[in-house]
Design a protein around this motif. Sequence first.
Motif, PDB file in Angstrom:
ATOM      1  N   GLU A 102       0.860  -1.181   0.000  1.00 12.20           N
ATOM      2  CA  GLU A 102       0.000   0.000   0.000  1.00 12.20           C
ATOM      3  C   GLU A 102       0.895   1.230   0.000  1.00 12.20           C
ATOM      4  O   GLU A 102       1.702   1.404   0.908  1.00 12.20           O
ATOM      5  N   PRO A 103       0.779   2.102  -0.997  1.00 15.12           N
ATOM      6  CA  PRO A 103       1.677   3.263  -1.088  1.00 15.12           C
ATOM      7  C   PRO A 103       1.428   4.260   0.026  1.00 15.12           C
ATOM      8  O   PRO A 103       0.289   4.438   0.481  1.00 15.12           O
ATOM      9  N   ASP A 104       2.488   4.916   0.464  1.00 12.22           N
ATOM     10  CA  ASP A 104       2.349   5.949   1.489  1.00 12.22           C
ATOM     11  C   ASP A 104       1.552   7.135   0.963  1.00 12.22           C
ATOM     12  O   ASP A 104       0.769   7.751   1.695  1.00 12.22           O
ATOM     13  N   GLU A 105       1.753   7.453  -0.312  1.00 10.46           N
ATOM     14  CA  GLU A 105       1.042   8.573  -0.932  1.00 10.46           C
ATOM     15  C   GLU A 105       0.038   7.999  -1.938  1.00 10.46           C
ATOM     16  O   GLU A 105       0.357   7.777  -3.099  1.00 10.46           O
ATOM     17  N   ASN A 106      -1.156   7.780  -1.470  1.00 16.66           N
ATOM     18  CA  ASN A 106      -2.205   7.205  -2.303  1.00 16.66           C
ATOM     19  C   ASN A 106      -3.030   8.338  -2.918  1.00 16.66           C
ATOM     20  O   ASN A 106      -3.493   9.219  -2.195  1.00 16.66           O
ATOM     21  N   PRO A 107      -3.202   8.337  -4.246  1.00 18.02           N
ATOM     22  CA  PRO A 107      -3.995   9.416  -4.868  1.00 18.02           C
ATOM     23  C   PRO A 107      -5.473   9.382  -4.487  1.00 18.02           C
ATOM     24  O   PRO A 107      -6.185  10.365  -4.688  1.00 18.02           O
ATOM     25  N   SER A 128      -8.549   9.294  -1.788  1.00 17.08           N
ATOM     26  CA  SER A 128      -8.818   9.801  -0.447  1.00 17.08           C
ATOM     27  C   SER A 128      -8.844   8.665   0.574  1.00 17.08           C
ATOM     28  O   SER A 128      -9.242   7.540   0.259  1.00 17.08           O
ATOM     29  N   ARG A 129      -8.440   8.974   1.803  1.00 14.95           N
ATOM     30  CA  ARG A 129      -8.488   7.959   2.854  1.00 14.95           C
ATOM     31  C   ARG A 129      -9.928   7.531   3.130  1.00 14.95           C
ATOM     32  O   ARG A 129     -10.169   6.431   3.624  1.00 14.95           O
ATOM     33  N   GLY A 163      -3.297   2.111  -4.769  1.00 17.40           N
ATOM     34  CA  GLY A 163      -2.938   3.423  -5.292  1.00 17.40           C
ATOM     35  C   GLY A 163      -3.337   3.660  -6.728  1.00 17.40           C
ATOM     36  O   GLY A 163      -2.890   4.632  -7.346  1.00 17.40           O
TER      37      GLY A 163
END
Length: 452
Positions: A9-14, A16-17, A297
């Motif tokens: 799971e990428p730290d910077e996911n495009p 929204s949480r 992501g």
Amino acid sequence: MTNETRSLEPDENPNSRFVVDPPWPIRGLLSRFVGREADPQRRDKLRAAFEAKRKALGEPHRVEYFHQLDDPYSYLTAQVLSDFVARYDVEFIPHLVNAAAGKDQPEMDKLAAWARRDCAHIAHHYGLRFPSDAPVHPSSDQLCWAANVLAGLGAQAFIQRVESICGALWAGTGDTASQTDESAQAALAHGTERRAKLGHYSGAIFYYGGEFYWGVDRLLHLERRLQSLGLGSTDAALVPRPAIDVAGVDASALTLHFYPSLNSPYTAIIYDRTIDMARQCGIRLEHKPVLPMVMRGVPASTTKGKYIVFDTKREAELLGVGFGPLVFAMGTPTRNAYSLLAWAKSQDKDIAFMSAALRLAFAEGVSLAGTRGMRRAVTEAGLDWHEAKSILGNDDWKATTARHQQEMVNGMGLWGVPSYRLTGPDGEPDLAVWGQDRLWLIAAEIRRRAGR
């Protein structure tokens, strides 16, 4: 955390949480909002309202079609347009469009490579043509030529010439132009804007009365609708879906790698059929679940999500399987379920557990976010809930799932689910395909390879 699991799971996911891991109120609202697309009563009411309005206004049955020149699925579709128009009493309006890109069409380079490969695989099964040496992208000067020619044509001339123009384009034998002229640019802009206004993003898209139908793969759904309105000269489909048929086949020398996801509507409707097919022909099955795309992501939009759910419902009806009501399982429910897979597999029940979880989430509308839903999935798979509670939420599953994702994304060049990879016998290249609507292709290839 290892380098392998760091890619899970990428730290910077495009995304929204609130999409990746929504709290219960958001999950419930999202599931109800998007899940309406799976309601056949709502669909039928919308269809009836459209037809009533159309009649009141004295308008014809109007089908719009959006053709993307650098999209190989559009070339396959071009080959059936004249037959379609001859068969159905509709007003046909063609448009030229550009690729949408963005959240609706992420991974554009991978998408182009996959589409080129997929069309080469399916064309002859559908009785269509696709050049074996076609490029991933037609040359830009030939694309300009094709756009200039087609943009200047009326609907009837477009239907008559689009197949030959696109055939030359994909074979690399067309004329060339240094740039698209103003009329072609205007036509592309108009078509792209019109498609976006209606609410879609793909090439090779048909539109009729509030619904979209993608290329030769979904044309039969449009035909059924038009036939129900008394507009067709026959009940036969122009491009019928091949059967998933492995009857009498011994595929024990072959291996099928199966990449499902717990949050995939398409996976939900084809999961049990995949398992049944594998058991019927005796193929070695490698069960390799991956995380949902939004957790990995891959950008997602509400427009795309609504279309996928709507499309899945009609595909489920074609397959004769249940779909809806639904509660999405991305985020914590998926992590918790995957934390039980190795334990379930040790008892040869990982497939039964995944099947139960998918059915509960996508056919019975049971949330897996709480204890009650997860307990049902465990017990309905024939597993012990008391034992499951003691290991629920562990991280041991992450390395295995990361390897599955690396195989699928980097090894096969695919990012959507369900995906399949067929291997064997020696000397045959691997066949990697994506989509529940490609299980028939896997079955056909199993039959061919097993009887080689």
